[in-house]
Scaffold this motif. Structure first.
Motif, PDB file in Angstrom:
ATOM      1  N   ASN A 106     -15.771 -16.499  78.553  1.00 57.71           N
ATOM      2  CA  ASN A 106     -16.057 -15.064  78.401  1.00 57.71           C
ATOM      3  C   ASN A 106     -15.296 -14.477  77.217  1.00 57.71           C
TER       4      ASN A 106
ATOM      5  N   GLU B 126     -16.940 -15.499  73.978  1.00 58.57           N
ATOM      6  CA  GLU B 126     -18.174 -14.715  73.771  1.00 58.57           C
ATOM      7  C   GLU B 126     -17.835 -13.324  73.239  1.00 58.57           C
ATOM      8  N   GLU B 127     -16.773 -12.770  73.807  1.00 55.47           N
ATOM      9  CA  GLU B 127     -16.374 -11.401  73.453  1.00 55.47           C
ATOM     10  C   GLU B 127     -15.819 -11.317  72.023  1.00 55.47           C
TER      11      GLU B 127
ATOM     12  N   PRO C 262     -18.774 -13.608  69.081  1.00 59.67           N
ATOM     13  CA  PRO C 262     -20.152 -13.696  69.598  1.00 59.67           C
ATOM     14  C   PRO C 262     -21.107 -14.446  68.679  1.00 59.67           C
ATOM     15  N   ASN C 263     -20.901 -14.314  67.364  1.00 58.16           N
ATOM     16  CA  ASN C 263     -21.826 -14.978  66.429  1.00 58.16           C
ATOM     17  C   ASN C 263     -21.312 -16.324  65.935  1.00 58.16           C
TER      18      ASN C 263
END
Ligand SMILES: NC(=O)c1ccc[n+]([C@@H]2O[C@H](COP(=O)([O-])OP(=O)(O)OC[C@H]3O[C@@H](n4cnc5c(N)ncnc54)[C@H](OP(=O)(O)O)[C@@H]3O)[C@@H](O)[C@H]2O)c1
Length: 170
Positions: A86, A89-90, A93-94
């Motif tokens: 998580n 991802e935070e 993200p790219n």
């Protein structure tokens, strides 16, 4: 989550003894720094404590896995693999930054199935005293060698070594 493993091992994929690395090769440390600079480094709590002065590696986002409370000045502590996913991802993200897993043995074994690429320095020596290993990449059929350097010699350690890059087979 696709991680790039970067560690230095002996011939048997040993990486540590008594909380320390088995050897320090100057050119290997330079390569590690160049690779990880401005990227994300993920490590277990024991590896974090083995960093110089137990301080985060500068100019990199440091993420430390621990099930306990850990006060970090600049880094991020996470307490599970899900929390790690998580967080990545935070903050990434790219996937503009490369996500490096830098040890130690415990965390590498836990995250083995997430490793997509492995940049490994292998010393041509079997250390007698080793208490921390990673799995043998040369015997893991899920990985193939992408590149293997010429053999170098480190004068200080009187050690022959090579740089390898492995990739998970698709
Ligand atoms: N040769 C190299 O390139 C290299 C690189 C890195 C490290 N090393 C060596 O490796 C050794 C350290 O490795 P190690 O296996 O002892 O320890 P480690 O993997 O660095 O850290 C283990 C700790 O990480 C935390 N952890 C692991 N999995 C977790 C999970 N799923 N969720 C939450 N926390 C988790 C736990 O911390 P808590 O106990 O705080 O909960 C655990 O005790 C040292 O000798 C070091 O010098 C060598």
């Amino acid at each position: 989550m696709k991680l790039t493993l970067v560690v230095a091992t002996d011939k048997n994929f040993g990486i540590g003894l008594n909380g320390d690395m088995l050897f320090y090769i100057s050119d290997d440390l330079k390569k590690f720094k160049a690779l990880t600079m401005n990227n994300i480094v993920i490590m277990g709590r024991r590896t974090f404590e083995a960093l110089p002065n137990s301080k985060e590696l500068p100019n990199r986002t440091n993420i430390v896995l621990t099930r306990n409370k850990l006060d970090l000045k600049e880094g991020i502590a996470v307490s599970s693999i899900d929390e790690l996913k998580n967080k990545l991802e935070e903050i990434n993200p790219n996937k503009e930054k490369e996500e490096f897993l830098i040890g130690g043995g415990n965390l590498v074994n836990t995250l083995w199935n997430y490793i997509d690429k492995a940049i490994i320095t292998i010393a041509d020596k079997e250390y007698k005293e080793v208490d921390t290993h990673i799995p043998n990449l040369l015997e893991d059929k899920n990985f193939e060698i992408v590149s293997e350097s010429e053999e170098f010699f480190d004068n200080k350690n009187q050690l022959k070594y090579k740089f390898y890059e492995f990739k998970r087979r698709v």
